[in-house]
Design a protein around this motif. Sequence first.
Motif, PDB file in Angstrom:
ATOM      1  N   VAL A  43       0.864  -1.177   0.000  1.00 20.38           N
ATOM      2  CA  VAL A  43       0.000   0.000   0.000  1.00 20.38           C
ATOM      3  C   VAL A  43       0.902   1.229   0.000  1.00 20.38           C
ATOM      4  N   VAL A  44       0.373   2.354  -0.440  1.00 21.45           N
ATOM      5  CA  VAL A  44       1.162   3.575  -0.605  1.00 21.45           C
ATOM      6  C   VAL A  44       1.897   3.957   0.677  1.00 21.45           C
ATOM      7  N   GLU A  64      11.354   5.031  -9.033  1.00 22.69           N
ATOM      8  CA  GLU A  64      11.427   5.164 -10.483  1.00 22.69           C
ATOM      9  C   GLU A  64      10.194   4.563 -11.156  1.00 22.69           C
ATOM     10  N   GLY A  65       9.436   5.388 -11.866  1.00 22.06           N
ATOM     11  CA  GLY A  65       8.269   4.922 -12.609  1.00 22.06           C
ATOM     12  C   GLY A  65       7.051   4.571 -11.766  1.00 22.06           C
ATOM     13  N   LYS A  70      -2.022   3.270  -8.660  1.00 24.92           N
ATOM     14  CA  LYS A  70      -2.249   1.926  -9.203  1.00 24.92           C
ATOM     15  C   LYS A  70      -1.740   0.816  -8.286  1.00 24.92           C
ATOM     16  N   VAL A  71      -1.572   1.119  -7.018  1.00 27.29           N
ATOM     17  CA  VAL A  71      -1.113   0.107  -6.068  1.00 27.29           C
ATOM     18  C   VAL A  71      -2.076   0.020  -4.906  1.00 27.29           C
TER      19      VAL A  71
END
Length: 133
Positions: A43-44, A64-65, A70-71
């Motif tokens: 989770v964030v 990176e990226g 989306k998590v």
Amino acid sequence: MTIEKTNKVLKDTEESYGWPRERRRQSYDAVRAVLHALRARLVVTEAADMAAQLPTLIRGLFFEGWKPAKVPVKMTREEFLGRVRREFPFEVEGGPVLLVERVVRAIRRYVTEGEWEDIRSTLPRELAEILPA
């Protein structure tokens, strides 16, 4: 200091496989693949908490990226290992399971015990089991 810490993570990964220093790009790719798979599953807030403890350059690699909206991505153990394998397409002793274990051991010294337990407790048991305690 951050360059020394980053080099220590890469060197620890290389030494765990017996890779020469000339394979630095491969150890970098290994660390990135494992961190990205782990980051995608967290989770964030857990991802951010973990990253805050990493050396600055490793933290940049971690983020990176990243697309926090989306998590977390629900993954089985096999899907997690498949993601690592896609990002690290080299053949290595022990396959992706051993790669995850060795990279985690290299970065683990920077993550507090409490934070690491938080991370492992948020994951399904089948994933937590492949992450060294």
